[in-house]
Design an enzyme around this catalytic site. Structure first.
Site, PDB file in Angstrom:
ATOM      1  N   LYS A   1     -25.949  21.940  37.806  1.00 49.14           N
ATOM      2  CA  LYS A   1     -24.604  22.305  38.216  1.00 49.14           C
ATOM      3  C   LYS A   1     -23.728  21.060  38.322  1.00 49.14           C
ATOM      4  O   LYS A   1     -24.192  19.980  38.703  1.00 49.14           O
ATOM      5  CB  LYS A   1     -24.634  23.030  39.559  1.00 49.14           C
ATOM      6  CG  LYS A   1     -25.497  24.286  39.577  1.00 49.14           C
ATOM      7  CD  LYS A   1     -24.971  25.361  38.653  1.00 49.14           C
ATOM      8  CE  LYS A   1     -25.773  26.656  38.797  1.00 49.14           C
ATOM      9  NZ  LYS A   1     -25.261  27.729  37.915  1.00 49.14           N
TER      10      LYS A   1
ATOM     11  N   HIS B   1     -28.047  34.588  29.968  1.00 45.68           N
ATOM     12  CA  HIS B   1     -27.878  34.245  31.378  1.00 45.68           C
ATOM     13  C   HIS B   1     -29.023  34.907  32.118  1.00 45.68           C
ATOM     14  O   HIS B   1     -29.125  36.128  32.175  1.00 45.68           O
ATOM     15  CB  HIS B   1     -26.549  34.740  31.927  1.00 45.68           C
ATOM     16  CG  HIS B   1     -26.436  34.514  33.413  1.00 45.68           C
ATOM     17  ND1 HIS B   1     -26.296  35.528  34.316  1.00 45.68           N
ATOM     18  CD2 HIS B   1     -26.483  33.374  34.137  1.00 45.68           C
ATOM     19  CE1 HIS B   1     -26.247  35.033  35.548  1.00 45.68           C
ATOM     20  NE2 HIS B   1     -26.357  33.727  35.462  1.00 45.68           N
TER      21      HIS B   1
END
Length: 348
Positions: A168, A299
């Site tokens: 991230k 995803h």
């Protein structure tokens, strides 16, 4: 064969270890499990996951139980696209996206599971698979981790045999992102893929600035740089950057992918099973992307591995670290496909 009933179970509890991205804390372990029953005794199962908002699994359960399920009792469960069309029409007035589509997706997945079980084959065989294993990377670089924590979890991912890692970004200034990226690169080596994910955190100008920096650092792709619905800005950004833009997990249904793909606003398509419309729509989105020469990376994992097995443009399945019990082993950085009938999957 006819559908005779649909059962729903709900779980919602705090997560043992909360994780953070640039926009949110994922601190819940929520699930809505759907079981479709038939007059031949064959059942199909799906499990919809929620990482935050304690009430979401119960809200979804109410939509399925009170609205969607009664509409398809008595229907033929093998006519999966016919069921999809009926449920889209049913929910049109209230909006077929959002939690309505989570419900449609849950039913779609359970129907595919049921079909595979009825024919005694894994679903990837029904879809016409062209591979028997899926390349995988580990999504391990959450923002609550400090640099030593990032280094440790990235090292473990590579030791487990993953091809690369994702981390991230966007939780602080660009200088912080750069320091964290360099730390991960140092432990995974110069050639392993390293992806970065901003979770929709940036404005266009900031995404352009950071995307150039991530590109200079050799990152594989720049995921969700912008709010998902802003198609025009995705197209402008992709035109300015060399690094591929990966996006799609927060888009609902095929229609929301069409303009993004045709406009050139995405370099890696990433639908989410829950939001895209289930296995059926993910497969069709993937085929649409393939027609434009755009690669597909899921995803999440789970049942998505069956879609990935069938698509010609598959590049990766996303995973967390392997479970500690040793029941899953990667082979050359790939997940083997499950052999059990239905949607059973190693991926998690």
């Amino acid at each position: 064969m006819k559908i005779t009933g649909i059962g729903v179970e709900v779980v919602s509890k705090p997560k043992a270890h909360a994780v953070r991205d640039a926009l949110q804390l994922l601190d819940r372990d929520g699930h809505t499990k759907v079981v479709i029953e038939t007059d031949e005794g064959i059942t199909g199962v799906s499990d919809t996951y929620f990482g935050r908002v304690a009430s979401s699994p119960a809200v979804l359960a109410a939509i399925i139980t009170d609205q969607l399920a009664p509409a398809i009792v008595g229907d033929d469960p093998t006519l999966i696209r016919q069921v999809r069309q009926k449920l889209w029409r049913l929910t049109d007035y209230q909006g077929s996206t959002g939690l309505s589509l989570f419900g449609i997706s849950a039913i779609d997945l359970a129907l595919w599971d049921l079909l595979g079980k009825s024919l005694e084959v894994p679903v990837w065989k029904l879809l016409g698979a062209q591979r028997t294993s899926i390349p995988t990377y580990a999504m391990v670089g959450w923002l609550e981790l400090d640099v030593p924590g990032l280094e440790a979890v990235s090292t473990k991912a590579m030791e487990q045999g993953f091809r690369g890692v994702k981390m991230k970004v966007g939780g602080g200034p660009l200088s912080e992102d750069i320091s964290r990226i360099k730390a991960v690169r140092a432990v995974i080596g110069p050639d392993a893929p390293l992806m970065v994910d901003a979770n929709q955190a940036f404005s266009y100008s900031e995404a352009l600035r950071r995307g150039r920096a991530y590109s200079d650092l050799g990152c594989e792709w720049f995921e969700e740089p912008l709010p998902a619905a802003d198609t025009e800005s995705h197209i402008r950004l992709a035109d300015k950057l060399d690094i591929p833009i990966a996006t799609g997990e927060n888009r609902y249904g095929q229609a929301q992918f069409r303009d993004l793909i045709t406009g050139g606003g995405v370099g890696v398509v990433q639908p989410d099973l829950r939001r895209a419309g289930g296995l059926t729509d993910c497969l069709e989105i993937g085929l649409m992307a393939a027609g434009f020469g755009i690669p597909y990376a899921s995803h999440g994992g789970g049942a998505h591995i069956h879609v990935l097995a069938a698509l010609p443009n598959t590049i990766y399945v996303e995973s967390g670290l392997l479970p500690p019990d040793g029941r899953v082993e990667l082979v050359d950085g790939c997940y083997p496909l499950p052999l059990e009938p239905g949607l059973s999957s190693w991926s998690h």
